[in-house]
Design an enzyme around this catalytic site. Structure first.
Site, mmCIF file in Angstrom:
data_model
loop_
_atom_site.group_PDB
_atom_site.id
_atom_site.type_symbol
_atom_site.label_atom_id
_atom_site.label_comp_id
_atom_site.label_asym_id
_atom_site.label_seq_id
_atom_site.Cartn_x
_atom_site.Cartn_y
_atom_site.Cartn_z
ATOM 1 N N ASP A 10 14.277 18.023 -55.311
ATOM 2 C CA ASP A 10 14.123 18.439 -53.922
ATOM 3 C C ASP A 10 14.562 19.905 -53.868
ATOM 4 O O ASP A 10 15.252 20.385 -54.778
ATOM 5 C CB ASP A 10 15.022 17.558 -53.041
ATOM 6 C CG ASP A 10 15.026 18.022 -51.607
ATOM 7 O OD1 ASP A 10 13.933 18.254 -51.052
ATOM 8 O OD2 ASP A 10 16.126 18.175 -51.032
ATOM 9 N N LEU A 11 14.162 20.614 -52.847
ATOM 10 C CA LEU A 11 14.515 22.042 -52.769
ATOM 11 C C LEU A 11 15.691 22.300 -51.816
ATOM 12 O O LEU A 11 16.789 22.677 -52.242
ATOM 13 C CB LEU A 11 13.290 22.842 -52.301
ATOM 14 C CG LEU A 11 13.512 24.334 -52.079
ATOM 15 C CD1 LEU A 11 13.808 25.056 -53.389
ATOM 16 C CD2 LEU A 11 12.296 24.970 -51.402
ATOM 17 N N ASP A 12 15.437 22.066 -50.508
ATOM 18 C CA ASP A 12 16.436 22.392 -49.488
ATOM 19 C C ASP A 12 17.678 21.528 -49.675
ATOM 20 O O ASP A 12 17.619 20.303 -49.609
ATOM 21 C CB ASP A 12 15.860 22.135 -48.085
ATOM 22 C CG ASP A 12 14.699 23.070 -47.757
ATOM 23 O OD1 ASP A 12 14.809 24.264 -48.047
ATOM 24 O OD2 ASP A 12 13.691 22.588 -47.210
ATOM 25 N N THR A 18 19.271 26.072 -47.949
ATOM 26 C CA THR A 18 18.486 26.393 -46.759
ATOM 27 C C THR A 18 18.731 25.410 -45.623
ATOM 28 O O THR A 18 18.321 25.675 -44.491
ATOM 29 C CB THR A 18 16.983 26.393 -47.100
ATOM 30 O OG1 THR A 18 16.760 25.324 -48.013
ATOM 31 C CG2 THR A 18 16.549 27.699 -47.719
ATOM 32 N N LYS A 46 17.292 16.089 -42.270
ATOM 33 C CA LYS A 46 17.169 16.526 -43.661
ATOM 34 C C LYS A 46 16.096 15.723 -44.393
ATOM 35 O O LYS A 46 16.070 14.500 -44.306
ATOM 36 C CB LYS A 46 18.506 16.373 -44.400
ATOM 37 C CG LYS A 46 19.514 17.456 -44.018
ATOM 38 C CD LYS A 46 20.762 17.349 -44.870
ATOM 39 C CE LYS A 46 21.778 18.407 -44.477
ATOM 40 N NZ LYS A 46 23.056 18.228 -45.168
ATOM 41 N N SER A 115 9.209 18.688 -52.571
ATOM 42 C CA SER A 115 9.861 19.079 -51.316
ATOM 43 C C SER A 115 8.976 18.793 -50.113
ATOM 44 O O SER A 115 7.750 18.885 -50.202
ATOM 45 C CB SER A 115 10.176 20.580 -51.357
ATOM 46 O OG SER A 115 10.529 21.066 -50.084
ATOM 47 N N ALA A 116 9.601 18.501 -48.981
ATOM 48 C CA ALA A 116 8.860 18.298 -47.738
ATOM 49 C C ALA A 116 8.484 19.621 -47.085
ATOM 50 O O ALA A 116 7.707 19.654 -46.136
ATOM 51 C CB ALA A 116 9.716 17.480 -46.765
ATOM 52 N N LYS A 146 8.632 12.016 -46.575
ATOM 53 C CA LYS A 146 9.757 11.177 -46.999
ATOM 54 C C LYS A 146 10.283 10.446 -45.752
ATOM 55 O O LYS A 146 10.309 11.057 -44.691
ATOM 56 C CB LYS A 146 10.875 12.040 -47.595
ATOM 57 C CG LYS A 146 10.469 12.868 -48.815
ATOM 58 C CD LYS A 146 11.578 13.848 -49.197
ATOM 59 C CE LYS A 146 11.115 14.807 -50.287
ATOM 60 N NZ LYS A 146 12.106 15.836 -50.633
ATOM 61 N N GLU A 170 18.210 14.680 -55.007
ATOM 62 C CA GLU A 170 17.996 14.714 -53.558
ATOM 63 C C GLU A 170 19.313 14.856 -52.788
ATOM 64 O O GLU A 170 20.329 14.315 -53.189
ATOM 65 C CB GLU A 170 17.367 13.387 -53.107
ATOM 66 C CG GLU A 170 15.901 13.431 -52.821
ATOM 67 C CD GLU A 170 15.514 14.297 -51.630
ATOM 68 O OE1 GLU A 170 16.393 14.707 -50.848
ATOM 69 O OE2 GLU A 170 14.319 14.587 -51.496
ATOM 70 N N ASP A 171 19.253 15.554 -51.653
ATOM 71 C CA ASP A 171 20.441 15.656 -50.794
ATOM 72 C C ASP A 171 20.262 14.910 -49.472
ATOM 73 O O ASP A 171 21.168 14.921 -48.637
ATOM 74 C CB ASP A 171 20.768 17.123 -50.475
ATOM 75 C CG ASP A 171 19.772 17.706 -49.487
ATOM 76 O OD1 ASP A 171 18.558 17.464 -49.659
ATOM 77 O OD2 ASP A 171 20.208 18.378 -48.536
HETATM 78 C C1 BG6 Z 1 12.853 19.670 -46.015
HETATM 79 C C2 BG6 Z 1 14.091 19.873 -45.186
HETATM 80 O O1 BG6 Z 1 13.078 20.090 -47.314
HETATM 81 O O2 BG6 Z 1 11.769 20.404 -45.464
HETATM 82 C C3 BG6 Z 1 13.826 19.511 -43.742
HETATM 83 O O3 BG6 Z 1 15.141 19.085 -45.688
HETATM 84 C C4 BG6 Z 1 12.628 20.292 -43.225
HETATM 85 O O4 BG6 Z 1 14.976 19.775 -42.973
HETATM 86 C C5 BG6 Z 1 11.423 20.060 -44.120
HETATM 87 O O5 BG6 Z 1 12.312 19.891 -41.894
HETATM 88 C C6 BG6 Z 1 10.211 20.860 -43.694
HETATM 89 O O6 BG6 Z 1 10.464 22.213 -43.929
HETATM 90 P P1 BG6 Z 1 9.543 23.393 -43.443
HETATM 91 O O7 BG6 Z 1 10.040 24.580 -44.228
HETATM 92 O O8 BG6 Z 1 8.131 23.049 -43.768
HETATM 93 O O9 BG6 Z 1 9.755 23.543 -41.972
HETATM 94 MG MG MG Z 2 16.791 18.420 -49.156
#
Ligand code: BG6
Ligand code: MG
Length: 230
Positions: A10-12, A18, A46, A115-116, A146, A170-171
């Site tokens: 996962d990224l964020d 972030t 998240k 990542s989402a 997710k 994952e966080d």
């Molecule tokens: C996920 C975050 O990685 O990305 C979420 O944990 C976030 O908080 C989601 O809503 C979507 O991100 P973005 O950058 O497309 O708005």
């Molecule tokens: Mg995350």
């Protein structure tokens, strides 16, 4: 290349911090709409998509608005979020992340991003990590967010690995659930109580033992319901 396992990050909140910028941008919107939005509330955002995050946020504030207004808020939230992102540099890579990628490179274990976020490629470029991943699955490549396993199942395809041989970092609660639903090994990064459905838990990436991949994973603890070793 080591063919035993593949890794999906996962990224964020795992590679970069972030999550705090998402929180600040959503909190500003909540302030504008006149209700309190706390870090505890933020946990439920998240890992979930931008659109779903807005729905959850509006639910917390008990606010109903038109579709047009929602689109407006999604745009303004992202614009504000991007202001933080454009200021990011490699110094915002979370502790232990670069070292972990080095370890995987040394072991010849392939890794991709799952990542989402639709901003994932931009963020990886900002912190100079984009070129290191052998594949990117982001919010633009999935139709189901997710905790649906789609993002990680596409990641497994990119790794050319069976899901049961994939390890996910994952966080987010939704992310751990997605990894488990994909029949993968989940590693929760962050609060152990919050991420209690993960197969393994660490506070951050610096805690991952050096032999985590080489001894633990390759010894096929990729089965579910094994006692936690860490
Ligand atoms: C996920 C975050 O990685 O990305 C979420 O944990 C976030 O908080 C989601 O809503 C979507 O991100 P973005 O950058 O497309 O708005
Ligand atoms: Mg995350």
């Amino acid at each position: 290349m080591n063919k035993t396992i593949g890794v999906i990050f996962d990224l964020d909140g795992v590679i970069v911090d972030t999550a705090k910028y998402h929180f600040l941008a959503w909190k500003d919107l909540a302030d504008e709409l006149g209700f309190e939005f706390t870090e505890t509330h933020n946990e439920s955002l998240k890992g979930v998509s931008r659109v779903q995050s807005l729905e959850i946020l509006l639910g917390i504030g008990n606010i109903e608005i038109s579709e047009e207004k929602k689109q407006e808020y999604l745009l303004s939230k992202n614009e504000q979020y991007l202001e933080y992102i454009y200021k990011m540099g490699p110094d915002e890579i979370l502790p232990g992340a670069s070292e972990l990628l080095d370890t995987l490179d040394e072991l010849g274990i392939n890794y991709v991003l799952g990542s989402a976020s639709k901003n994932a490629p931009l963020i990886l470029k900002q912190v100079n990590l984009f070129h290191r991943f052998s594949g990117i699955v982001d919010g633009n490549s999935v139709s189901k967010a997710k905790p649906d396993p789609e993002v990680f199942l596409i990641g497994a395809q990119k790794l050319n690995m069976q899901p049961k041989h994939c390890v996910v970092f994952e966080d987010a609660i939704a992310g751990v659930e997605a990894a488990n639903a994909a029949n993968m090994t989940s590693v929760g990064i962050g609060d152990k109580q919050t991420l209690n459905k993960a197969h393994f838990n660490f506070n951050d990436l610096t805690e991952i033992p050096e032999d985590f991949f080489s001894s633990v994973i390759s010894e096929k603890i990729l089965k579910k319901n094994e006692p936690k070793l860490y």
